[in-house]
Design an enzyme around this catalytic site. Structure first.
Site, PDB file in Angstrom:
ATOM      1  N   THR A   1       0.836  -1.207   0.000  1.00  0.00           N
ATOM      2  CA  THR A   1       0.000   0.000   0.000  1.00  0.00           C
ATOM      3  C   THR A   1       0.867   1.252   0.000  1.00  0.00           C
ATOM      4  O   THR A   1       0.651   2.185  -0.787  1.00  0.00           O
ATOM      5  CB  THR A   1      -0.914   0.010   1.231  1.00  0.00           C
ATOM      6  OG1 THR A   1      -1.693  -1.184   1.243  1.00  0.00           O
ATOM      7  CG2 THR A   1      -1.846   1.211   1.201  1.00  0.00           C
ATOM      8  N   THR A   2       1.877   1.276   0.875  1.00  0.00           N
ATOM      9  CA  THR A   2       2.760   2.435   0.981  1.00  0.00           C
ATOM     10  C   THR A   2       3.582   2.627  -0.284  1.00  0.00           C
ATOM     11  O   THR A   2       4.017   3.736  -0.589  1.00  0.00           O
ATOM     12  CB  THR A   2       3.676   2.290   2.208  1.00  0.00           C
ATOM     13  OG1 THR A   2       2.880   1.957   3.343  1.00  0.00           O
ATOM     14  CG2 THR A   2       4.430   3.566   2.506  1.00  0.00           C
TER      15      THR A   2
ATOM     16  N   TYR B   1     -12.678  -3.786  -3.148  1.00  0.00           N
ATOM     17  CA  TYR B   1     -13.757  -3.260  -3.984  1.00  0.00           C
ATOM     18  C   TYR B   1     -14.848  -4.283  -4.269  1.00  0.00           C
ATOM     19  O   TYR B   1     -16.027  -3.990  -4.099  1.00  0.00           O
ATOM     20  CB  TYR B   1     -13.230  -2.663  -5.307  1.00  0.00           C
ATOM     21  CG  TYR B   1     -14.315  -1.949  -6.095  1.00  0.00           C
ATOM     22  CD1 TYR B   1     -14.760  -0.696  -5.694  1.00  0.00           C
ATOM     23  CD2 TYR B   1     -14.909  -2.540  -7.208  1.00  0.00           C
ATOM     24  CE1 TYR B   1     -15.766  -0.054  -6.379  1.00  0.00           C
ATOM     25  CE2 TYR B   1     -15.922  -1.907  -7.894  1.00  0.00           C
ATOM     26  CZ  TYR B   1     -16.346  -0.657  -7.482  1.00  0.00           C
ATOM     27  OH  TYR B   1     -17.356  -0.022  -8.157  1.00  0.00           O
TER      28      TYR B   1
ATOM     29  N   TYR C   1      -2.628 -10.263   4.090  1.00  0.00           N
ATOM     30  CA  TYR C   1      -2.634  -8.850   4.476  1.00  0.00           C
ATOM     31  C   TYR C   1      -4.077  -8.439   4.688  1.00  0.00           C
ATOM     32  O   TYR C   1      -4.864  -8.371   3.749  1.00  0.00           O
ATOM     33  CB  TYR C   1      -1.963  -8.020   3.384  1.00  0.00           C
ATOM     34  CG  TYR C   1      -1.916  -6.519   3.610  1.00  0.00           C
ATOM     35  CD1 TYR C   1      -2.166  -5.938   4.853  1.00  0.00           C
ATOM     36  CD2 TYR C   1      -1.598  -5.670   2.553  1.00  0.00           C
ATOM     37  CE1 TYR C   1      -2.120  -4.572   5.034  1.00  0.00           C
ATOM     38  CE2 TYR C   1      -1.544  -4.293   2.724  1.00  0.00           C
ATOM     39  CZ  TYR C   1      -1.804  -3.752   3.962  1.00  0.00           C
ATOM     40  OH  TYR C   1      -1.758  -2.391   4.134  1.00  0.00           O
TER      41      TYR C   1
ATOM     42  N   ARG D   1      -9.181  -0.276   4.330  1.00  0.00           N
ATOM     43  CA  ARG D   1      -8.968   0.038   2.919  1.00  0.00           C
ATOM     44  C   ARG D   1      -9.747  -0.881   1.988  1.00  0.00           C
ATOM     45  O   ARG D   1     -10.221  -0.460   0.935  1.00  0.00           O
ATOM     46  CB  ARG D   1      -7.478  -0.052   2.573  1.00  0.00           C
ATOM     47  CG  ARG D   1      -6.642   1.102   3.093  1.00  0.00           C
ATOM     48  CD  ARG D   1      -5.201   0.979   2.640  1.00  0.00           C
ATOM     49  NE  ARG D   1      -4.395   2.117   3.059  1.00  0.00           N
ATOM     50  CZ  ARG D   1      -4.244   3.236   2.370  1.00  0.00           C
ATOM     51  NH1 ARG D   1      -4.858   3.393   1.214  1.00  0.00           N
ATOM     52  NH2 ARG D   1      -3.488   4.218   2.829  1.00  0.00           N
TER      53      ARG D   1
ATOM     54  N   LYS E   1      -0.063 -10.031   7.985  1.00  0.00           N
ATOM     55  CA  LYS E   1       0.070  -8.632   8.393  1.00  0.00           C
ATOM     56  C   LYS E   1      -1.336  -8.172   8.732  1.00  0.00           C
ATOM     57  O   LYS E   1      -2.199  -8.073   7.851  1.00  0.00           O
ATOM     58  CB  LYS E   1       0.645  -7.782   7.265  1.00  0.00           C
ATOM     59  CG  LYS E   1       0.625  -6.285   7.578  1.00  0.00           C
ATOM     60  CD  LYS E   1       1.021  -5.431   6.384  1.00  0.00           C
ATOM     61  CE  LYS E   1       0.916  -3.947   6.709  1.00  0.00           C
ATOM     62  NZ  LYS E   1       1.260  -3.086   5.552  1.00  0.00           N
TER      63      LYS E   1
ATOM     64  N   ILE F   1       5.178  -4.775   9.877  1.00  0.00           N
ATOM     65  CA  ILE F   1       5.370  -4.245   8.529  1.00  0.00           C
ATOM     66  C   ILE F   1       4.956  -2.787   8.611  1.00  0.00           C
ATOM     67  O   ILE F   1       3.780  -2.470   8.756  1.00  0.00           O
ATOM     68  CB  ILE F   1       4.583  -5.034   7.480  1.00  0.00           C
ATOM     69  CG1 ILE F   1       5.127  -6.467   7.405  1.00  0.00           C
ATOM     70  CG2 ILE F   1       4.683  -4.360   6.115  1.00  0.00           C
ATOM     71  CD1 ILE F   1       4.450  -7.343   6.373  1.00  0.00           C
TER      72      ILE F   1
END
Length: 296
Positions: A43-44, A106, A132, A137, A162, A204
């Protein structure tokens, strides 16, 4: 398999393209300052705005430049199972240690859909998978029962998680339901201290992009059961953990990196834009509090 401070690396941009030189410098700086593994294209790392070719190039650079010094957990998630498998197949071929695979976003699959998605990946690629879970999100939540089912079904493939659900009870849920060898990593810097106390093995981290040495020292203090030292470091880092999300991430993180390194820009890809003046002020204050920036 994984432990300690593991930065979810930003993807540096310069004039609209991936800044490969800056990325290599970031990798070296992270390893030299104690990061125990690296995560490109999470994501980052703005994976959602990278083309597949860029995505694979970033993973390739990370694996090549790391050169076995630390493990590379390649971001391979997608809301399209076939695309996630493609990322995993590429990452396996180019030498990544494992894949970080986010819950499909989504399209909001059910728990049965999540089991089918991750099962398909595990059955068709032998790269170990770190789940993850970040429902803030993705909307979709990988529930503890689903995590336990997948880990028991594929013990050599589904090796860790994570977790960025914000629910610390899940560390115990997973440990009790799977066993102590299942690798649990916090996905929230500000919750890493209590997560480690409950049985997690590291984080993480977004903050580790900017403060790798302090984050590594914090995680080592937890391993050493020196929680007085861990709290001391955590207090230095705590404002920075929150400053990283004063605006849409990773804008504050990239701004912070541009403040501590002249080879890093704060450039992002649309629809993300550089962070607000308010966020910049929060980042600057947090960097000063951590001792990473001299007071103005």
């Amino acid at each position: 398999m994984f432990s300690g401070s593991i930065p979810a690396l930003v993807t540096p941009f310069r004039d609209g393209t991936v800044d490969e030189d800056a990325f290599r410098r970031l990798i070296d700086w992270q390893i030299e300052n104690g990061s125990k593994a690296l995560v490109p294209c999470g994501t980052t790392g703005e994976a959602s705005t990278l083309t597949n070719a860029e995505h694979h190039r970033v993973i390739e650079i990370c694996v090549e430049h790391t050169a076995g010094r630390v493990p590379v957990i390649a971001g391979c998630g997608s809301n399209d199972t076939a695309n996630a498998l493609m990322h995993m197949t590429f990452s396996k071929r180019y030498g990544a240690t494992a894949a970080l695979v986010v819950a499909p976003y989504y399209n909001r699959p059910s728990q049965a859909g999540l089991i089918a998605h991750f099962s398909h990946l595990a059955e068709n690629c032998d790269l170990p998978i770190v789940l993850y879970n970040v429902p803030g999100r993705t909307v979709t939540d990988i529930e503890p029962e689903t995590v336990c089912e997948l880990a028991k079904r594929f013990p050599d493939r589904i090796v860790g998680i994570k977790d960025a659900s914000g629910d610390l009870s899940r560390v115990v849920d997973h440990r009790m339901g799977i066993g102590p060898d299942f690798c649990q990593l916090s996905g929230d810097d500000e919750l890493s201290l209590p997560a480690n106390a409950a049985g997690a093995m590291g984080c993480i981290s977004v903050t580790a992009n900017v403060a790798p040495k302090l984050c590594a020292e914090f995680q080592q203090a937890c391993v050493d059961n020196d929680f007085a030292r861990a709290r001391e470091i955590n207090d230095r880092l705590y404002p920075l953990h929150y400053a990283m999300f004063e605006d849409a991430s990773p804008a504050p993180c990239k701004y912070a990196l541009s403040r501590v390194h002249d080879w890093m820009t704060d450039e992002l890809r649309l629809p993300l834009v550089t962070c607000s003046d308010k966020a910049k002020a929060a980042v600057d204050a947090a960097l000063e509090h951590a001792g990473l920036l001299e007071p103005a």
